[in-house]
Design an enzyme around this catalytic site. Structure first.
Site, PDB file in Angstrom:
ATOM      1  N   LYS A  17      -7.926   1.987  -2.982  1.00  0.00           N
ATOM      2  CA  LYS A  17      -7.628   1.489  -1.633  1.00  0.00           C
ATOM      3  C   LYS A  17      -7.645   2.639  -0.615  1.00  0.00           C
ATOM      4  O   LYS A  17      -8.210   2.530   0.470  1.00  0.00           O
ATOM      5  CB  LYS A  17      -6.258   0.789  -1.662  1.00  0.00           C
ATOM      6  CG  LYS A  17      -5.566   0.633  -0.360  1.00  0.00           C
ATOM      7  CD  LYS A  17      -5.726  -0.729   0.265  1.00  0.00           C
ATOM      8  CE  LYS A  17      -5.159  -0.705   1.673  1.00  0.00           C
ATOM      9  NZ  LYS A  17      -5.346  -1.873   2.422  1.00  0.00           N
ATOM     10  N   THR A  24       0.877  -1.183   0.000  1.00  0.00           N
ATOM     11  CA  THR A  24       0.000   0.000   0.000  1.00  0.00           C
ATOM     12  C   THR A  24       0.904   1.220   0.000  1.00  0.00           C
ATOM     13  O   THR A  24       1.619   1.467   0.980  1.00  0.00           O
ATOM     14  CB  THR A  24      -0.898   0.027   1.257  1.00  0.00           C
ATOM     15  OG1 THR A  24      -1.693  -1.153   1.264  1.00  0.00           O
ATOM     16  CG2 THR A  24      -1.807   1.244   1.251  1.00  0.00           C
TER      17      THR A  24
END
Ligand code: NAD
Length: 295
Positions: free
Chosen positions: A171, A96
């Site tokens: 995300k 991420t």
């Protein structure tokens, strides 16, 4: 047999790589931490002597690293992997990281005729262990199609969000919304409790009314309202405040670089920052409830 290089065998990468081995793939991995290497080796992952060695003859290279700076330095730094990767290897970065960072690395890869997608995950360590992760993918559809059979061995849902960086954007949007409704849920329950309501009764009323949301549905932040959630085990395990804080930082970066207004996301970020300053970084993110009540 498909050959996979896997760099970053930590809490998420370790079990993900292990699921690839279980599904019959040859995985050559590397991590900077001895402990991670030891566990990976015991799960059938071949250990390379360094990061570049994982790429030798690899059909796919997967990276699962902590943050943007680790990904940029591995791919773009001195002796970066983009210098040595074979044109046939598909690169999948599952870390991420900031959308801008994902775009930057993918753009540099493209300049070298290399194929790359971003595929951050949702589902936590449990999802990594059970091969039930959700992958949120950004990149060219041909590359996403090629990656899909591999991702399906580590996850259950695979979404193609758009071009390179789009996986990271989606995300970040999701986790910002998650933080906002968790804070809102904790705030509403605290208001009710301070006005003599039973937290279980109030939670059930809101869950079935227009305030209903995922936090009320499956992740109630008030201790004792729901069995099996972090709130009912002193906020241990789950999705840690430090990870939520990191993701809200990424949301802030993305909002600034795109000139977006995110006042609710900013406020959630400040609230989580306060938890970090209180030393609560290793508690689950539903412990935001503590801010509203002396728990
Ligand atoms: P982690 O810290 O457990 O694992 C990262 C690993 O990368 C570490 O073992 C570290 O030694 C290794 N590493 C760093 N730089 C390296 C390099 N140059 N070469 C080789 N290895 C290197 O972190 P994690 O929990 O596995 O998270 C990984 C990513 O997944 C993060 O971006 C995180 O935000 C994301 N994520 C985590 C969760 C979660 O619940 N843990 C959920 C969703 C997404």
């Amino acid at each position: 047999m498909t050959k996979i290089g896997f760099i970053g065998l930590g809490n998420m990468g370790g079990p993900m790589a292990s699921n690839l081995v279980k599904s019959g793939m040859e995985v050559t991995g590397f991590d900077l931490m001895d402990e991670a290497i030891k566990i990976a080796e015991s799960n059938g992952i071949k250990i390379a002597k360094d990061a570049p060695s994982t790429t030798v003859n690899a059909d796919i290279l997967i990276t699962m690293l902590p943050a943007s700076q680790h990904v940029e330095s591995l791919y773009l730094g001195k002796k970066g992997l983009l210098e040595i990767l074979d044109k046939e290897t598909l690169i999948i970065d599952c870390s991420t990281i900031a959308p801008d960072s994902a775009r930057k690395v993918a753009y540099k890869a493209k300049e070298r005729n290399l194929r790359m997608i971003d595929a951050p995950v949702s589902g936590g360590v449990g999802g990594a262990q059970n091969a039930s992760l959700t992958f949120i993918v950004g990149g060219h559809s041909d590359n996403v199609t090629k990656a899909k059979p591999i991702l399906e061995r580590m996850g259950k849902n695979i979404f193609h969000a758009g071009n390179n960086g789009a996986g990271q954007v989606a995300k970040v949007c999701n986790n910002m919304l998650l933080a906002i409704h968790m804070c809102g849920t904790a705030e509403a329950i605290a208001l009710g409790v301070k006005n003599d309501l039973d937290p279980s009764v109030l939670s059930e009323i809101m869950r079935k009314s227009s305030g209903g949301n995922w936090s009320l549905e499956v992740y109630n932040p008030f201790p004792g309202v729901m069995d099996g959630v972090p709130a009912s085990r002193n906020y241990e395990g789950g999705f840690l405040n430090k990870l939520m804080s990191k993701d809200l930082g990424l949301a802030k970066e993305a909002s600034e670089s795109s000139n977006s207004q995110t006042p609710m996301g900013d406020l959630a970020r400040e609230l989580y920052q306060e938890l970090m300053e209180q030393g609560l970084e290793d508690l689950d993110f539903s412990s935001i409830q503590k801010k509203y009540l002396d728990l």
